[in-house]
Scaffold this motif. Sequence first.
Motif, PDB file in Angstrom:
ATOM      1  N   LEU A  36       0.830  -1.206   0.000  1.00 43.19           N
ATOM      2  CA  LEU A  36       0.000   0.000   0.000  1.00 43.19           C
ATOM      3  C   LEU A  36       0.867   1.259   0.000  1.00 43.19           C
ATOM      4  O   LEU A  36       0.599   2.205  -0.749  1.00 43.19           O
ATOM      5  CB  LEU A  36      -0.942  -0.010   1.204  1.00 43.19           C
ATOM      6  N   ILE A  37       1.894   1.260   0.828  1.00 47.74           N
ATOM      7  CA  ILE A  37       2.804   2.415   0.866  1.00 47.74           C
ATOM      8  C   ILE A  37       3.458   2.613  -0.493  1.00 47.74           C
ATOM      9  O   ILE A  37       3.510   3.734  -1.015  1.00 47.74           O
ATOM     10  CB  ILE A  37       3.865   2.231   1.973  1.00 47.74           C
ATOM     11  N   ARG A  38       3.945   1.528  -1.063  1.00 44.75           N
ATOM     12  CA  ARG A  38       4.609   1.609  -2.381  1.00 44.75           C
ATOM     13  C   ARG A  38       3.652   2.132  -3.447  1.00 44.75           C
ATOM     14  O   ARG A  38       4.019   2.975  -4.281  1.00 44.75           O
ATOM     15  CB  ARG A  38       5.142   0.232  -2.749  1.00 44.75           C
ATOM     16  N   ALA A  39       2.410   1.649  -3.429  1.00 41.03           N
ATOM     17  CA  ALA A  39       1.429   2.074  -4.432  1.00 41.03           C
ATOM     18  C   ALA A  39       1.102   3.560  -4.284  1.00 41.03           C
ATOM     19  O   ALA A  39       1.032   4.287  -5.284  1.00 41.03           O
ATOM     20  CB  ALA A  39       0.157   1.235  -4.304  1.00 41.03           C
ATOM     21  N   VAL A  40       0.922   4.026  -3.051  1.00 39.14           N
ATOM     22  CA  VAL A  40       0.616   5.451  -2.834  1.00 39.14           C
ATOM     23  C   VAL A  40       1.790   6.313  -3.264  1.00 39.14           C
ATOM     24  O   VAL A  40       1.611   7.361  -3.899  1.00 39.14           O
ATOM     25  CB  VAL A  40       0.237   5.716  -1.356  1.00 39.14           C
ATOM     26  N   ARG A  41       2.992   5.874  -2.936  1.00 38.03           N
ATOM     27  CA  ARG A  41       4.181   6.629  -3.358  1.00 38.03           C
ATOM     28  C   ARG A  41       4.243   6.719  -4.875  1.00 38.03           C
ATOM     29  O   ARG A  41       4.552   7.777  -5.435  1.00 38.03           O
ATOM     30  CB  ARG A  41       5.444   5.962  -2.822  1.00 38.03           C
ATOM     31  N   THR A  42       3.933   5.630  -5.549  1.00 33.99           N
ATOM     32  CA  THR A  42       3.968   5.614  -7.010  1.00 33.99           C
ATOM     33  C   THR A  42       2.871   6.500  -7.595  1.00 33.99           C
ATOM     34  O   THR A  42       3.121   7.290  -8.510  1.00 33.99           O
ATOM     35  CB  THR A  42       3.796   4.176  -7.532  1.00 33.99           C
ATOM     36  N   LEU A  43       1.661   6.375  -7.070  1.00 29.98           N
ATOM     37  CA  LEU A  43       0.535   7.150  -7.594  1.00 29.98           C
ATOM     38  C   LEU A  43       0.695   8.655  -7.400  1.00 29.98           C
ATOM     39  O   LEU A  43       0.342   9.438  -8.277  1.00 29.98           O
ATOM     40  CB  LEU A  43      -0.768   6.709  -6.925  1.00 29.98           C
ATOM     41  N   LEU A  44       1.218   9.045  -6.237  1.00 25.92           N
ATOM     42  CA  LEU A  44       1.248  10.465  -5.893  1.00 25.92           C
ATOM     43  C   LEU A  44       2.632  11.095  -5.910  1.00 25.92           C
ATOM     44  O   LEU A  44       2.763  12.301  -5.722  1.00 25.92           O
ATOM     45  CB  LEU A  44       0.620  10.663  -4.506  1.00 25.92           C
ATOM     46  N   GLY A  45       3.668  10.289  -6.077  1.00 24.74           N
ATOM     47  CA  GLY A  45       5.020  10.828  -6.081  1.00 24.74           C
ATOM     48  C   GLY A  45       5.447  11.354  -4.727  1.00 24.74           C
ATOM     49  O   GLY A  45       6.205  12.320  -4.656  1.00 24.74           O
ATOM     50  N   LEU A  46       4.968  10.733  -3.671  1.00 25.68           N
ATOM     51  CA  LEU A  46       5.280  11.175  -2.314  1.00 25.68           C
ATOM     52  C   LEU A  46       6.459  10.395  -1.738  1.00 25.68           C
ATOM     53  O   LEU A  46       6.646   9.226  -2.073  1.00 25.68           O
ATOM     54  CB  LEU A  46       4.072  10.965  -1.393  1.00 25.68           C
ATOM     55  N   PRO A  47       7.216  11.002  -0.836  1.00 27.77           N
ATOM     56  CA  PRO A  47       8.251  10.254  -0.127  1.00 27.77           C
ATOM     57  C   PRO A  47       7.588   9.300   0.875  1.00 27.77           C
ATOM     58  O   PRO A  47       6.450   9.528   1.303  1.00 27.77           O
ATOM     59  CB  PRO A  47       9.062  11.329   0.589  1.00 27.77           C
ATOM     60  N   GLU A  48       8.287   8.254   1.249  1.00 27.94           N
ATOM     61  CA  GLU A  48       7.744   7.254   2.169  1.00 27.94           C
ATOM     62  C   GLU A  48       7.273   7.878   3.481  1.00 27.94           C
ATOM     63  O   GLU A  48       6.251   7.487   4.042  1.00 27.94           O
ATOM     64  CB  GLU A  48       8.775   6.159   2.436  1.00 27.94           C
ATOM     65  N   ALA A  49       7.991   8.868   3.968  1.00 26.26           N
ATOM     66  CA  ALA A  49       7.650   9.513   5.240  1.00 26.26           C
ATOM     67  C   ALA A  49       6.321  10.276   5.166  1.00 26.26           C
ATOM     68  O   ALA A  49       5.733  10.582   6.207  1.00 26.26           O
ATOM     69  CB  ALA A  49       8.756  10.461   5.664  1.00 26.26           C
TER      70      ALA A  49
END
Length: 115
Positions: free
Chosen positions: A93-106
């Motif tokens: 889920l974290i990886r998918a959100v990071r990919t979708l939104l271009g956000l850092p893990e933190a």
Amino acid sequence: MNWKRWLSNRSLLWAMVAMAALLALLFLGGEGASTAESRDEKRIAEVLGSIAGAGRVEVALFYAGGDSKTVGMPTGALVVAQGADDLAVRLELIRAVRTLLGLPEAAVDVFAMGE
């Protein structure tokens, strides 16, 4: 009431934090939340819900200054999912959100959904 005992139970503490965040979103979401924001959150939740083991998913996006109209891109995301108590699902889920939104893990928090 023994607050030390309550605060020492990490899963209970995280559940309380998630519930507080969801309540805040419910109260703040009714005031001026744009339909574009809610559409984005619903669409992302739909995509994340299709990840194996994720189950039902809710998403809240956060914007710098609290106003997406002036900024455009989210600066953080909160995900609450039924399957997030499984570490592999949480990481996906974290990886998918990071990919979708271009956000850092933190900038991405994932919590297990209460029953």
